[in-house]
Each structure stands twice: as structure tokens, then as C-alpha cells.
Design a protein around this motif. Structure first.
Motif, PDB file in Angstrom:
ATOM      1  N   ALA A 121      58.696  75.882 -62.182  1.00 58.59           N
ATOM      2  CA  ALA A 121      57.540  75.547 -62.725  1.00 58.59           C
ATOM      3  C   ALA A 121      56.188  75.339 -61.631  1.00 58.59           C
ATOM      4  CB  ALA A 121      57.623  74.051 -63.274  1.00 58.59           C
ATOM      5  N   ALA A 122      56.799  75.173 -60.387  1.00 56.47           N
ATOM      6  CA  ALA A 122      55.860  74.831 -59.404  1.00 56.47           C
ATOM      7  C   ALA A 122      55.295  76.289 -58.912  1.00 56.47           C
ATOM      8  CB  ALA A 122      56.347  74.317 -58.105  1.00 56.47           C
ATOM      9  N   LEU A 123      56.199  77.409 -59.082  1.00 61.42           N
ATOM     10  CA  LEU A 123      55.918  78.906 -58.512  1.00 61.42           C
ATOM     11  C   LEU A 123      54.952  79.100 -59.961  1.00 61.42           C
ATOM     12  CD1 LEU A 123      59.396  80.263 -57.441  1.00 61.42           C
ATOM     13  CD2 LEU A 123      57.026  80.061 -55.999  1.00 61.42           C
ATOM     14  N   THR A 124      55.371  78.977 -61.125  1.00 61.85           N
ATOM     15  CA  THR A 124      54.395  79.306 -62.298  1.00 61.85           C
ATOM     16  C   THR A 124      52.940  78.989 -62.042  1.00 61.85           C
ATOM     17  OG1 THR A 124      56.329  79.498 -63.718  1.00 61.85           O
ATOM     18  CG2 THR A 124      54.253  79.377 -64.847  1.00 61.85           C
ATOM     19  N   THR A 125      52.603  77.774 -61.507  1.00 59.46           N
ATOM     20  CA  THR A 125      51.249  77.083 -61.457  1.00 59.46           C
ATOM     21  C   THR A 125      50.425  77.885 -60.238  1.00 59.46           C
ATOM     22  OG1 THR A 125      52.072  75.679 -59.820  1.00 59.46           O
ATOM     23  CG2 THR A 125      51.897  75.026 -62.211  1.00 59.46           C
ATOM     24  N   ASN A 155      51.805 105.697 -59.575  1.00 60.49           N
ATOM     25  CA  ASN A 155      52.396 105.288 -58.218  1.00 60.49           C
ATOM     26  C   ASN A 155      51.943 103.814 -57.855  1.00 60.49           C
ATOM     27  OD1 ASN A 155      53.472 107.910 -57.634  1.00 60.49           O
ATOM     28  ND2 ASN A 155      51.627 108.760 -56.933  1.00 60.49           N
ATOM     29  N   GLY A 156      51.016 103.280 -58.473  1.00 59.17           N
ATOM     30  CA  GLY A 156      50.285 101.904 -58.211  1.00 59.17           C
ATOM     31  C   GLY A 156      51.140 100.797 -58.945  1.00 59.17           C
ATOM     32  N   PRO A 157      51.111  99.675 -58.140  1.00 58.10           N
ATOM     33  CA  PRO A 157      51.989  98.510 -58.632  1.00 58.10           C
ATOM     34  C   PRO A 157      51.397  98.225 -60.004  1.00 58.10           C
ATOM     35  CG  PRO A 157      50.251  97.839 -57.025  1.00 58.10           C
ATOM     36  CD  PRO A 157      50.386  99.184 -57.063  1.00 58.10           C
ATOM     37  N   ILE A 158      52.532  97.554 -60.754  1.00 59.17           N
ATOM     38  CA  ILE A 158      52.197  97.010 -61.995  1.00 59.17           C
ATOM     39  C   ILE A 158      51.244  95.612 -62.371  1.00 59.17           C
ATOM     40  CG2 ILE A 158      53.182  96.367 -64.363  1.00 59.17           C
ATOM     41  CD1 ILE A 158      55.737  97.867 -63.833  1.00 59.17           C
ATOM     42  N   VAL A 159      51.765  94.931 -61.342  1.00 64.56           N
ATOM     43  CA  VAL A 159      50.724  93.606 -61.072  1.00 64.56           C
ATOM     44  C   VAL A 159      50.590  93.766 -59.615  1.00 64.56           C
ATOM     45  CG1 VAL A 159      52.080  92.391 -62.913  1.00 64.56           C
ATOM     46  CG2 VAL A 159      53.020  92.320 -60.299  1.00 64.56           C
ATOM     47  N   PRO A 160      49.417  93.026 -59.262  1.00 60.11           N
ATOM     48  CA  PRO A 160      48.761  92.964 -57.809  1.00 60.11           C
ATOM     49  C   PRO A 160      49.948  92.440 -56.837  1.00 60.11           C
ATOM     50  CG  PRO A 160      47.371  91.750 -59.485  1.00 60.11           C
ATOM     51  CD  PRO A 160      48.461  92.065 -60.144  1.00 60.11           C
ATOM     52  N   GLU A 161      49.899  93.295 -55.751  1.00 64.32           N
ATOM     53  CA  GLU A 161      50.952  92.785 -54.868  1.00 64.32           C
ATOM     54  C   GLU A 161      50.962  91.324 -54.398  1.00 64.32           C
ATOM     55  OE1 GLU A 161      53.787  93.545 -52.592  1.00 64.32           O
ATOM     56  OE2 GLU A 161      52.711  95.223 -53.727  1.00 64.32           O
ATOM     57  N   LYS A 162      49.836  90.705 -54.554  1.00 66.16           N
ATOM     58  CA  LYS A 162      49.908  89.188 -54.068  1.00 66.16           C
ATOM     59  C   LYS A 162      50.827  88.389 -55.045  1.00 66.16           C
ATOM     60  CE  LYS A 162      46.916  85.243 -54.517  1.00 66.16           C
ATOM     61  NZ  LYS A 162      45.392  84.912 -54.700  1.00 66.16           N
ATOM     62  N   ARG A 163      51.116  88.690 -56.475  1.00 66.96           N
ATOM     63  CA  ARG A 163      51.878  88.057 -57.463  1.00 66.96           C
ATOM     64  C   ARG A 163      53.286  88.787 -57.426  1.00 66.96           C
ATOM     65  NH1 ARG A 163      48.962  88.041 -63.058  1.00 66.96           N
ATOM     66  NH2 ARG A 163      48.582  85.891 -62.714  1.00 66.96           N
ATOM     67  N   MET A 222      54.697  86.609 -70.618  1.00 67.44           N
ATOM     68  CA  MET A 222      53.273  86.298 -71.248  1.00 67.44           C
ATOM     69  C   MET A 222      52.656  85.415 -69.916  1.00 67.44           C
ATOM     70  SD  MET A 222      53.833  85.375 -75.014  1.00 67.44           S
ATOM     71  CE  MET A 222      52.368  84.474 -75.443  1.00 67.44           C
ATOM     72  N   LYS A 223      53.291  84.819 -69.469  1.00 67.66           N
ATOM     73  CA  LYS A 223      52.522  83.886 -68.304  1.00 67.66           C
ATOM     74  C   LYS A 223      51.764  84.934 -67.194  1.00 67.66           C
ATOM     75  CE  LYS A 223      51.323  80.385 -65.914  1.00 67.66           C
ATOM     76  NZ  LYS A 223      50.374  79.394 -66.211  1.00 67.66           N
ATOM     77  N   ILE A 224      52.694  85.742 -66.619  1.00 65.17           N
ATOM     78  CA  ILE A 224      52.082  86.643 -65.707  1.00 65.17           C
ATOM     79  C   ILE A 224      51.185  87.610 -66.041  1.00 65.17           C
ATOM     80  CG2 ILE A 224      54.310  86.533 -64.211  1.00 65.17           C
ATOM     81  CD1 ILE A 224      55.094  89.209 -65.358  1.00 65.17           C
ATOM     82  N   LYS A 225      51.296  87.858 -67.337  1.00 65.13           N
ATOM     83  CA  LYS A 225      50.033  88.865 -67.966  1.00 65.13           C
ATOM     84  C   LYS A 225      48.874  87.912 -68.476  1.00 65.13           C
ATOM     85  CE  LYS A 225      51.393  92.961 -67.304  1.00 65.13           C
ATOM     86  NZ  LYS A 225      50.596  93.847 -66.779  1.00 65.13           N
ATOM     87  N   GLU A 226      49.028  86.764 -68.440  1.00 62.94           N
ATOM     88  CA  GLU A 226      47.816  85.665 -68.600  1.00 62.94           C
ATOM     89  C   GLU A 226      47.576  86.083 -70.124  1.00 62.94           C
ATOM     90  OE1 GLU A 226      45.028  86.421 -65.821  1.00 62.94           O
ATOM     91  OE2 GLU A 226      46.166  85.301 -64.203  1.00 62.94           O
ATOM     92  N   GLN A 281      61.913  85.477 -60.724  1.00 64.38           N
ATOM     93  CA  GLN A 281      63.355  86.273 -61.322  1.00 64.38           C
ATOM     94  C   GLN A 281      64.517  85.861 -60.760  1.00 64.38           C
ATOM     95  OE1 GLN A 281      62.632  90.602 -62.009  1.00 64.38           O
ATOM     96  NE2 GLN A 281      64.522  90.631 -63.036  1.00 64.38           N
ATOM     97  N   LYS A 282      64.797  85.821 -59.659  1.00 60.62           N
ATOM     98  CA  LYS A 282      65.851  85.448 -58.940  1.00 60.62           C
ATOM     99  C   LYS A 282      66.199  84.053 -59.524  1.00 60.62           C
ATOM    100  CE  LYS A 282      65.218  88.170 -54.889  1.00 60.62           C
ATOM    101  NZ  LYS A 282      65.027  88.269 -53.347  1.00 60.62           N
ATOM    102  N   LEU A 283      65.165  83.071 -59.601  1.00 56.06           N
ATOM    103  CA  LEU A 283      65.551  81.839 -60.012  1.00 56.06           C
ATOM    104  C   LEU A 283      66.064  81.764 -61.411  1.00 56.06           C
ATOM    105  CD1 LEU A 283      62.572  79.867 -58.147  1.00 56.06           C
ATOM    106  CD2 LEU A 283      64.972  79.666 -57.808  1.00 56.06           C
ATOM    107  N   LEU A 284      65.262  82.522 -62.302  1.00 56.93           N
ATOM    108  CA  LEU A 284      65.902  82.595 -63.655  1.00 56.93           C
ATOM    109  C   LEU A 284      67.261  83.054 -63.850  1.00 56.93           C
ATOM    110  CD1 LEU A 284      62.564  83.869 -65.423  1.00 56.93           C
ATOM    111  CD2 LEU A 284      63.637  81.913 -65.757  1.00 56.93           C
ATOM    112  N   GLU A 285      67.747  84.131 -63.014  1.00 56.32           N
ATOM    113  CA  GLU A 285      69.008  84.557 -62.881  1.00 56.32           C
ATOM    114  C   GLU A 285      69.972  83.522 -62.583  1.00 56.32           C
ATOM    115  OE1 GLU A 285      68.612  88.220 -60.443  1.00 56.32           O
ATOM    116  OE2 GLU A 285      67.592  89.238 -62.044  1.00 56.32           O
ATOM    117  N   LYS A 286      69.522  82.868 -61.522  1.00 60.09           N
ATOM    118  CA  LYS A 286      70.299  81.646 -60.938  1.00 60.09           C
ATOM    119  C   LYS A 286      70.476  80.603 -61.926  1.00 60.09           C
ATOM    120  CE  LYS A 286      71.190  78.869 -56.926  1.00 60.09           C
ATOM    121  NZ  LYS A 286      70.440  78.475 -55.798  1.00 60.09           N
ATOM    122  N   LEU A 287      69.491  80.299 -62.571  1.00 57.53           N
ATOM    123  CA  LEU A 287      69.483  79.227 -63.880  1.00 57.53           C
ATOM    124  C   LEU A 287      70.447  79.536 -64.828  1.00 57.53           C
ATOM    125  CD1 LEU A 287      68.211  76.719 -65.073  1.00 57.53           C
ATOM    126  CD2 LEU A 287      66.358  78.328 -65.914  1.00 57.53           C
TER     127      LEU A 287
END
Length: 129
Positions: free
Chosen positions: A123-127, A80-88, A16-20, A96-102
């Protein structure tokens, strides 16, 4: 692997956060109610049938990832296009890697400090999204 309701909630909140999307917007999008979405996010007071009802309405979201934390957050794109902007995308992959590690750390209950440190990094990345 058993489903952890708190982790399901964390992964759902992440999507929900990444999709705003807010709670009300997600309820409208899925044809359910804001209280149900809130309960899923909190990891309490919902059935697996209710969760599946919500997840089946979100075509791009990988339900297996939400429930078990395995695989990618998004189903394979049909275009063929990205699902979310490349910047994100870089942030999403790192989160996702951090969540898996958590998940792995929480399963082993190894070190409470590592859990708090990872949560702070997430949390820092989310902001930055």
C-alpha cells in the motif's frame, strides 16, 4: 496451480493502478462493462470466460501473470523503449516481488502478521506511483 479469484483481483487492480485506469475506463478499453471490471477487482461474481474476454483486449498485459501470478506483468515489448517510465519500473518490480511473497505466505498460512506487514508495504509503495 489453481486460480485464486482474490489474487487475480489484486493483480488486476495492480495493473490498473500502474496504468492509472479507473473502472469505467477499463470497461471502455476492454469493450466490457464497469460492473464486470468491478467484480474482477473484487474477486467475485464473474466467470473465467468473462475474465479471458477482458484480458485478451489488453495486449500488453500477461494473462498468465494475472491468473497464476507467474512470470512478468507485461508481455515482451515489441519495441525498444520501456513500457512504463523508468522511474516507476523500480517500484513495479519491488511490488511484484512483494505480491509474489504475499502469495507464498498466504498459501502456507504461516503468519498473519507477515501478511499484514506485506500488505502495508504494498500500500505504501502504491501511493508513491
Amino acid at each position: 496451480m489453481a486460480a485464486n479469484l482474490e489474487q487475480i483481483g489484486a493483480r488486476f487492480r495492480f495493473y490498473m493502478k500502474i496504468k492509472e485506469l479507473g473502472i469505467y475506463e477499463m470497461g471502455v478499453l476492454t469493450g466490457t462493462s464497469a460492473p464486470l471490471i468491478s467484480n474482477i477487482m473484487a474477486g467475485k461474481n464473474y466467470t473465467m470466460d468473462e475474465l479471458l474476454q477482458v484480458l485478451t483486449q489488453i495486449k500488453e498485459l500477461n494473462a498468465h501473470w494475472v491468473i497464476y501470478g507467474e512470470g512478468n506483468i507485461f508481455k515482451q515489448a515489441t519495441h525498444n523503449g520501456p513500457i512504463v517510465p523508468e522511474k516507476r519500473m523500480q517500484h513495479l518490480q519491488e511490488m511484484q516481488k512483494l505480491l509474489e511473497k504475499l502469495d507464498a505466505i498466504e498459501k502456507s498460512k504461516a503468519n498473519r502478521n507477515q501478511i499484514d506487514e506485506l500488505r502495508a508495504r504494498i500500500a505504501a509503495l502504491t501511493t508513491q506511483l
